[in-house]
Design an enzyme around this catalytic site. Structure first.
Site, PDB file in Angstrom:
ATOM      1  N   GLU A 189      -2.432  -5.437   8.718  1.00 32.91           N
ATOM      2  CA  GLU A 189      -1.535  -4.857   9.374  1.00 32.91           C
ATOM      3  C   GLU A 189      -2.040  -5.183  11.236  1.00 32.91           C
ATOM      4  O   GLU A 189      -3.593  -5.506  10.433  1.00 32.91           O
ATOM      5  CB  GLU A 189      -1.035  -3.628   9.157  1.00 32.91           C
ATOM      6  CG  GLU A 189      -0.605  -2.786   7.574  1.00 32.91           C
ATOM      7  CD  GLU A 189      -0.327  -1.867   8.014  1.00 32.91           C
ATOM      8  OE1 GLU A 189      -0.757  -0.572   9.220  1.00 32.91           O
ATOM      9  OE2 GLU A 189       0.816  -1.186   7.219  1.00 32.91           O
ATOM     10  N   ASP A 216       0.642  -1.030  -0.362  1.00 30.82           N
ATOM     11  CA  ASP A 216      -0.350  -0.078   0.036  1.00 30.82           C
ATOM     12  C   ASP A 216       0.884   0.844  -0.355  1.00 30.82           C
ATOM     13  O   ASP A 216      -0.072   2.343  -0.308  1.00 30.82           O
ATOM     14  CB  ASP A 216      -1.563  -0.290   1.563  1.00 30.82           C
ATOM     15  CG  ASP A 216      -0.311  -0.272   2.619  1.00 30.82           C
ATOM     16  OD1 ASP A 216       0.885  -0.111   2.986  1.00 30.82           O
ATOM     17  OD2 ASP A 216      -1.054  -0.345   3.367  1.00 30.82           O
ATOM     18  N   LYS A 232      -0.710  -9.744   2.770  1.00 29.29           N
ATOM     19  CA  LYS A 232      -0.499  -9.254   3.610  1.00 29.29           C
ATOM     20  C   LYS A 232      -1.706  -7.746   4.568  1.00 29.29           C
ATOM     21  O   LYS A 232      -1.973  -7.268   4.455  1.00 29.29           O
ATOM     22  CB  LYS A 232       0.988  -8.063   4.206  1.00 29.29           C
ATOM     23  CG  LYS A 232       1.441  -7.398   5.133  1.00 29.29           C
ATOM     24  CD  LYS A 232       2.800  -7.036   4.954  1.00 29.29           C
ATOM     25  CE  LYS A 232       3.187  -5.941   4.145  1.00 29.29           C
ATOM     26  NZ  LYS A 232       2.205  -4.865   4.741  1.00 29.29           N
ATOM     27  N   GLU A 289       7.605  -4.173  11.630  1.00 31.72           N
ATOM     28  CA  GLU A 289       8.470  -2.597  11.050  1.00 31.72           C
ATOM     29  C   GLU A 289       8.762  -1.959  12.538  1.00 31.72           C
ATOM     30  O   GLU A 289       7.732  -2.075  13.319  1.00 31.72           O
ATOM     31  CB  GLU A 289       7.559  -1.437  10.357  1.00 31.72           C
ATOM     32  CG  GLU A 289       7.876  -0.545   9.891  1.00 31.72           C
ATOM     33  CD  GLU A 289       7.092  -0.228   9.106  1.00 31.72           C
ATOM     34  OE1 GLU A 289       7.568   1.452   7.769  1.00 31.72           O
ATOM     35  OE2 GLU A 289       6.005  -1.029   8.348  1.00 31.72           O
TER      36      GLU A 289
END
Length: 301
Positions: free
Chosen positions: A153, A82, A151, A219
């Site tokens: 989050e 994204d 993926k 991250e």
């Protein structure tokens, strides 16, 4: 980071040094070891890397030519992130990008890369409402975008969402630590998992793994915390600003290749200066056109 030579089928004692210079080197190493070279990287190859103490490389890609180049260079995983919101569509954050904007990019990368595993981000607003919404969006990325996995989050709160997607046949990579889609609730771009928050990240990672995630990406997490997460998991980890203990590493390709310009995040290593190269090429072209040097006789019919 040199691309790894992930084994097709091997035991830890049989694994040679995993570093090569792309598919050709990987094929030669596999042949020397009596193994079949990998024609397509699959999820189980990433798991073998974790089990065998090897590493794999991951880069973002958003269109045909970078997908082809990175694939031929031996990058094992391509992420249609994204982050296209910032790096393709010109937005300041990843929040505005939509499913309909990411699907064509995912399709282009999937059609162009012949060996790499293709993972697509589910953008903000496309999976948070319910597990059913997440399944529907994930199906679109596999069916229309031709991705191999997606993926998402989030924290352990999304374990039920991951479980529903996996049960529907959608491989899921989970993303913890700093999650750009939550930048407003997290107070901006800040390192996560310091102090007492470290155990929460470990717990989140384990919950998402147990729900069926095939990998966990971290991250902007302190190296010590990332090492604790990696040690707690059976599945491979991927890091971006998370130290060197993760199984894989990922960077946004424009950062890695020096296209973005300006100040880079601490975790970025720049391997080229494409911004200067392209600027110089464009300036030289413009000067040749204005001076009448281009096109010359050799460029005319």
């Amino acid at each position: 980071m040199a691309p790894s030579n992930l084994p097709e089928s091997t035991t830890p004692a049989e694994v040679p040094a995993p570093y090569g210079t792309g598919p050709a080197a990987a094929a030669q190493a596999a042949s020397a070891a009596g193994r079949k070279p990998i024609s397509r990287v699959r999820i189980h190859h990433l798991q073998q890397a974790k089990d065998n103490g090897e590493h794999f490389a991951m880069l973002t890609a958003y269109e045909q030519y970078t997908a082809e180049i990175f694939d031929q260079a031996g990058i094992e995983v391509l992420l249609v992130g994204d982050s296209a919101s910032n790096n393709v569509y010109g937005n300041e954050t990843s929040l505005p990008v939509t499913v309909d904007e990411l699907l064509p990019l995912t399709r282009a990368v999937s059609r162009s890369a012949k060996r790499a595993l293709i993972v697509a981000d589910l953008p903000f607003g496309s999976y948070e409402v319910s597990p059913g919404q997440a399944v529907a969006t994930g199906v679109r990325f596999l069916k229309e975008g031709l991705a191999h996995a997606v993926k998402i989050e989030g924290t352990a709160y999304y374990a039920d969402t991951v479980r529903a997607m996996v049960q529907a046949g959608i491989p899921v990579m989970a993303h913890i630590g700093f999650t750009p889609q939550s930048e407003h609730s997290l107070g901006g771009y800040r390192v996560q998992g310091r102090g007492d928050d470290a155990q929460r990240l470990v717990d989140d990672a384990v919950a998402l793994q147990d729900a069926g995630a095939f990998s966990v990406l971290m991250e902007m997490v302190p190296a010590e915390t990332a090492a604790a997460v990696d040690a707690a998991l059976r599945v491979p980890t991927v890091g971006i600003g998370a130290g060197k203990t993760t199984t894989g590493q990922v960077l946004v390709w424009q950062d890695m290749a020096g296209l973005r310009g300006g100040k880079m995040a601490k975790f970025v290593k720049q391997y080229a200066d494409l911004r200067t190269t392209l600027s110089d090429a464009a300036a030289a072209y413009g000067e040749d056109v204005r001076s009448g040097q281009f096109p010359g006789p050799e460029h005319s019919f």
